[in-house]
Motif scaffolding. Structure first.
Motif, PDB file in Angstrom:
ATOM      1  N   THR A  92      34.231  38.127  54.977  1.00  0.00           N
ATOM      2  CA  THR A  92      34.177  38.408  53.538  1.00  0.00           C
ATOM      3  C   THR A  92      35.431  39.159  53.092  1.00  0.00           C
ATOM      4  OG1 THR A  92      31.756  38.518  53.643  1.00  0.00           O
ATOM      5  CG2 THR A  92      32.812  39.444  51.693  1.00  0.00           C
ATOM      6  N   ILE A  93      35.912  40.085  53.913  1.00  0.00           N
ATOM      7  CA  ILE A  93      37.157  40.799  53.606  1.00  0.00           C
ATOM      8  C   ILE A  93      38.315  39.814  53.508  1.00  0.00           C
ATOM      9  CG2 ILE A  93      38.864  42.439  54.511  1.00  0.00           C
ATOM     10  CD1 ILE A  93      36.534  44.018  55.718  1.00  0.00           C
ATOM     11  N   ARG A  94      38.417  38.917  54.469  1.00  0.00           N
ATOM     12  CA  ARG A  94      39.510  37.936  54.472  1.00  0.00           C
ATOM     13  C   ARG A  94      39.414  36.991  53.278  1.00  0.00           C
ATOM     14  NH1 ARG A  94      38.793  36.932  60.960  1.00  0.00           N
ATOM     15  NH2 ARG A  94      40.292  38.529  61.658  1.00  0.00           N
TER      16      ARG A  94
ATOM     17  N   ARG B 294      42.147  36.717  50.083  1.00  0.00           N
ATOM     18  CA  ARG B 294      42.862  35.474  49.753  1.00  0.00           C
ATOM     19  C   ARG B 294      42.847  35.193  48.252  1.00  0.00           C
ATOM     20  NH1 ARG B 294      40.480  33.516  54.726  1.00  0.00           N
ATOM     21  NH2 ARG B 294      38.713  32.615  53.573  1.00  0.00           N
ATOM     22  N   GLU B 295      41.923  35.818  47.538  1.00  0.00           N
ATOM     23  CA  GLU B 295      41.833  35.599  46.094  1.00  0.00           C
ATOM     24  C   GLU B 295      42.836  36.439  45.305  1.00  0.00           C
ATOM     25  OE1 GLU B 295      37.874  36.671  45.165  1.00  0.00           O
ATOM     26  OE2 GLU B 295      36.938  35.033  46.300  1.00  0.00           O
ATOM     27  N   ILE B 296      43.483  37.404  45.972  1.00  0.00           N
ATOM     28  CA  ILE B 296      44.356  38.350  45.273  1.00  0.00           C
ATOM     29  C   ILE B 296      45.722  37.731  45.045  1.00  0.00           C
ATOM     30  CG2 ILE B 296      45.407  40.645  45.345  1.00  0.00           C
ATOM     31  CD1 ILE B 296      43.182  41.455  47.277  1.00  0.00           C
ATOM     32  N   PRO B 297      46.200  37.720  43.793  1.00  0.00           N
ATOM     33  CA  PRO B 297      47.575  37.252  43.554  1.00  0.00           C
ATOM     34  C   PRO B 297      48.564  38.277  44.074  1.00  0.00           C
ATOM     35  CG  PRO B 297      46.596  38.065  41.523  1.00  0.00           C
ATOM     36  CD  PRO B 297      45.510  38.059  42.555  1.00  0.00           C
ATOM     37  N   ARG B 298      49.510  37.863  44.886  1.00  0.00           N
ATOM     38  CA  ARG B 298      50.469  38.770  45.500  1.00  0.00           C
ATOM     39  C   ARG B 298      51.548  39.194  44.506  1.00  0.00           C
ATOM     40  NH1 ARG B 298      48.514  41.294  49.858  1.00  0.00           N
ATOM     41  NH2 ARG B 298      47.239  39.830  51.053  1.00  0.00           N
ATOM     42  N   VAL B 299      51.875  40.476  44.520  1.00  0.00           N
ATOM     43  CA  VAL B 299      52.961  40.999  43.687  1.00  0.00           C
ATOM     44  C   VAL B 299      53.858  41.854  44.555  1.00  0.00           C
ATOM     45  CG1 VAL B 299      51.591  40.994  41.574  1.00  0.00           C
ATOM     46  CG2 VAL B 299      51.598  43.017  43.019  1.00  0.00           C
TER      47      VAL B 299
END
Length: 409
Positions: free
Chosen positions: A389-391, A395-400
């Motif tokens: 669930t953590i992974r 993966r849903e987070i847009p990288r900045v």
């Protein structure tokens, strides 16, 4: 010389009787509150100590299971894991029965809905519930009494009514008091036996009626042998308590909370490797945090960047470390996990929160999701489920880039 005592006037008698009634009512409320405090104390011991140790034992059992290759040893560990699962479920059920958190957090309406789910799951009794939010009693002693009374009445349905359905309604009576009604289509009983307390379960009804009368309420019984049963509890709706000692303290206008230097924190670090998932642990049980941290440290793609023992500290560390994922306990001191989740998701849109709780309750899960959590898991879930669930959440987070992120506080 003798003095003749003047006869007491009817007004004086009425005033005296009113004073005694108020004293009895205050005493009854105090006794209910004392009983509930003891229930909450025992429930707190179960939740804060026994359940956390059982969850920690299961985490370590899962870690051991992942390393075993011998089939015999693996079967033994899997058997132990199943036993721990039953122990966690039993302790969780007992905690909820002693003092359901929903009753204190959300009031009688939501607590009755929880009670209906409990009787459906544990006793296979289908309970429908209809409530009017405007009838919510303001006094906690009244809410606690009515909740316990309805629980006892439903248990009587399970034991004696020989039916699989019951109906509970809460609303306002004509005299502006709260009215809670429990109905079933069972064989019924003779209400006159209540005076003699000779019927099975009669003492429970007698006790409920007597305590209601002392509280300034009443119980109405509509039943007959061979007919349905309708029990109505009527109690006063008191003025709300203006003190809000248990209210969470909100953080407004960019206020910053100082990190307590005495807190036992893990080293706060920010990884420069893009593939690592930065996780912040928020739980007031140190041993459990340590167990989860050790488990996550075995994952090459996950790094624990900080630990917080209360909701306020979790908010502060989230602001300074900007984790990808926060594992947020629901029940924490100073600020609960629901309020901390609301603040973090509002201020840090690139941070995802996963709720963790020992209460396997749909109401708690809904409140966490409404506060902004992506998911709400029980602490007793398999470690593989938590890690996956953590992974998935990360993966849903847009990288900045760090240059685009807000500065540390």
């Amino acid at each position: 010389m003798s003095t003749e005592r003047k006869p007491e006037t009817s007004a004086a008698r009425d005033a005296r009787d009113d004073r005694r009634s108020e004293q009895l009512r205050a005493l009854a409320a105090e006794l209910i509150e004392a009983e509930q405090r003891e229930r909450r104390r025992i429930a707190g011991i179960l939740h804060d100590h026994l359940q956390q140790l059982l969850v920690l034992a299961r985490i370590k059992t899962n870690q051991l299971e992942s390393r075993l290759r011998d089939e015999t040893s693996l079967e033994l560990v899997q058997g132990l894991d199943a036993v721990l699962d039953e122990l966690i479920d039993a302790s969780r059920t007992l905690t909820a029965q002693l003092s359901p958190p929903v009753l204190h957090e959300s009031g009688l309406s939501d607590a009755l809905a929880w009670l209906a789910r409990h009787f459906r799951d544990k006793h296979e009794l289908d309970v429908s519930v209809e409530t009017d939010a405007s009838a919510e009693p303001a006094a906690e002693s009244t809410r606690v009494f009515l909740f316990n009374a309805v629980s006892e009445l439903l248990f009587n349905v399970v034991k004696h009514a020989e039916v699989k359905r019951a109906h509970v309604t809460m609303g306002r009576a004509e005299d502006d008091r709260v009215r809670v009604r429990v109905e079933d289509e069972g064989p019924g009983f003779d209400p006159t036996t209540l005076r003699r307390c000779t019927t099975v379960g009669g003492f429970g009804l007698f006790k409920i009626r007597e305590r209601l009368e002392v509280l300034g309420g009443e119980m109405q019984i509509d039943s007959s042998p061979g007919g349905r049963t309708r029990l109505t509890l009527i109690a006063p709706i008191e003025e709300p308590d203006e003190s809000a000692l248990d209210e969470p303290i909100p953080l407004e206008d960019g206020a910053v909370l100082a990190v307590d230097p005495e807190m036992n924190l893990a080293t706060v670090a920010r990884s420069g490797e893009a593939h690592e998932i930065r996780v912040l642990l928020a739980d007031d049980h140190e041993m459990l945090r340590e167990g989860v941290a050790n488990m996550l440290d075995e994952c090459a793609d996950i790094r624990v960047v900080g630990e917080a023992s209360n909701g306020k500290l979790a908010v502060n560390l989230a602001r300074s470390t900007r984790p990808d994922v926060v594992l947020m306990d629901v029940d924490m001191p100073m600020m609960n996990g629901i309020e901390a989740t609301r603040i973090i998701t509002r201020e840090l849109p690139s941070t995802r929160v996963l709720g963790l709780t020992t209460h396997d309750d749909a109401h708690v899960r809904r409140r966490m999701l409404e506060a902004g959590a992506r998911e709400s898991l029980t602490k007793a879930c398999p470690t593989s489920t938590l890690i996956e669930t953590i992974r998935k959440t990360a993966r849903e987070i847009p990288r900045v880039d760090d240059a685009d992120a807000p500065p540390d506080v």
